[in-house]
Scaffold this motif. Sequence first.
Motif, PDB file in Angstrom:
ATOM      1  N   CYS A   1      15.490  -2.387  -4.437  1.00 52.08           N
ATOM      2  CA  CYS A   1      15.144  -2.840  -5.781  1.00 52.08           C
ATOM      3  C   CYS A   1      13.636  -3.001  -5.929  1.00 52.08           C
ATOM      4  O   CYS A   1      12.940  -3.346  -4.974  1.00 52.08           O
ATOM      5  CB  CYS A   1      15.806  -4.175  -6.099  1.00 52.08           C
TER       6      CYS A   1
ATOM      7  N   TYR B   1      14.807   1.287 -16.934  1.00 54.97           N
ATOM      8  CA  TYR B   1      15.882   0.330 -17.217  1.00 54.97           C
ATOM      9  C   TYR B   1      16.451   0.543 -18.618  1.00 54.97           C
ATOM     10  O   TYR B   1      17.674   0.532 -18.821  1.00 54.97           O
ATOM     11  CB  TYR B   1      15.341  -1.090 -17.066  1.00 54.97           C
TER      12      TYR B   1
ATOM     13  N   SER C   1      20.245   1.703 -19.491  1.00 54.60           N
ATOM     14  CA  SER C   1      21.099   0.768 -20.232  1.00 54.60           C
ATOM     15  C   SER C   1      21.679   1.360 -21.506  1.00 54.60           C
ATOM     16  O   SER C   1      22.467   0.687 -22.179  1.00 54.60           O
ATOM     17  CB  SER C   1      20.303  -0.498 -20.585  1.00 54.60           C
TER      18      SER C   1
ATOM     19  N   LEU D   1      19.276  -3.911 -13.912  1.00 55.20           N
ATOM     20  CA  LEU D   1      18.953  -5.224 -13.364  1.00 55.20           C
ATOM     21  C   LEU D   1      20.143  -5.729 -12.566  1.00 55.20           C
ATOM     22  O   LEU D   1      21.244  -5.887 -13.103  1.00 55.20           O
ATOM     23  CB  LEU D   1      18.639  -6.191 -14.516  1.00 55.20           C
TER      24      LEU D   1
ATOM     25  N   PHE E   1      15.292  -4.793 -10.077  1.00 56.95           N
ATOM     26  CA  PHE E   1      15.852  -3.616 -10.727  1.00 56.95           C
ATOM     27  C   PHE E   1      16.177  -2.555  -9.679  1.00 56.95           C
ATOM     28  O   PHE E   1      15.325  -2.176  -8.876  1.00 56.95           O
ATOM     29  CB  PHE E   1      14.865  -3.049 -11.748  1.00 56.95           C
TER      30      PHE E   1
END
Length: 465
Positions: free
Chosen positions: A285, A154, A158, A323, A316
């Motif tokens: 997810c 993640y 990001s 997310l 996620f």
Amino acid sequence: MERKQGFFSALKEEVVRGLSPARSRAKSPARTGSPMSGLLRRRKHHHHHVANPEPLIGRSGSLRPVMEGPDPDGGEIGDSKRGLGLGQWMKGQLSRTPSVASNAYKRSDLRLLLGVLGAPLSPVQVSTNDPLPHLCIKDTPIESSSAQYILQQYTAASGGQKLQNSIRNAYAMGKVKMLASEFETASKVVKNRNVARDAESGGFVLWQMNPDMWYVELAVGGSKVRAGCNGKLVWRHTPWLGAHTAKGPVRPLRRALQGLDPRTTASMFADARCIGEKKINGEDCFILKLCADPLTLKARSEGPAEIIRHVLFGYFSQKTGLLVHMEDSHLTRIQSNGGDAVYWETTINSFLDDYRPVEGIMIAHSGHSVVTLFRFGEMAMSHTKTRMEEAWTIEEVAFNVPGLSVDCFIPPADLRADSISEACELPHDERGKSTIAIATHRAKVAALEKPHDSNTDNMVWKMEV
């Protein structure tokens, strides 16, 4: 960099001056001017000369009236005033006073919406200064090591930890639309069908700064909620409760976790466990589960109101690593004087969409939340359930805004020393079935009463995802 330039060119005379956190609270001797005014003057001198700059506006009462973009009765923002900048519209939204013509039913709905959706906090205390745990497989349960791996993915998706650590402060501005869409009792279900009339439109501004400081203003339907944190205490101001500190430890703003602050989000789930997989809107997810510890729950409880549990689930995407869905639920037990205990379960489901990079950081630019307030206890067939919905879009995002300082996060001068429990935001039954006596010195706190027997022809607001 393109969005950053757009931010400053569009907002240097509107938002930075009018919506700076330091200008959003009552004047005090310590705050005679906006910390952002120096930034504004420097940028004006650097770019071009303004013959007659607009004087700074004091916030002892409200901002100077300006034209507003959205129709308060549900029209889209910008429908009738497309010539106005969003910053001007936000200044108008954050300074509006409630309409005299609004009826009691609508006001009670709005209180409920703002009380629950205005500025909810995350379940636990986190600090962005604490590094994320290193991935460790040896002597670590598979649920924990899997969660650490998912969070690493993640963080990389990001924008990467190095880039996120370079962010000292952040700013975001967006539009919101809220509606109390359904009310249910054991004998009937009342749904809202008049979307255009009853949906409340508005907007918000959010400022954040390391370490662990934030400030938010949200104005909807003529009412405004403000909340902030200076790193040591969380405070909140609503029209019906005034300014007060929040019970429990310092916690992040939930709205920031909805795709706006990936570093705090990763820190939030640092101690989570991976409990499985699930499809969300057709996308596979991983599910991370985080539970508030007993000490935190006890610190948030007060008197007859006891927070029993608060659980947060993060979904996620296996494809993007981002997310895409967040669900949290907390259960409150309220022991009324001489009566049976009443339980309130509050569940917030948030869906995050339209991820786009802003200076390399992936930001969710839209989403919607569905909130359910479920009240039970007392008698077996005496439950009530209220459903609320919120849709939002993000219009502006900027990082490392020059001139933002800790002075922008000073609590308001009229802040009450005593704190108020989250139970004060729950709706009270007007028939007195579940009276909440949080403390004798707060016995006259305005109760949130909802006239459930009126407007029974109102009916279902569906979100377009």
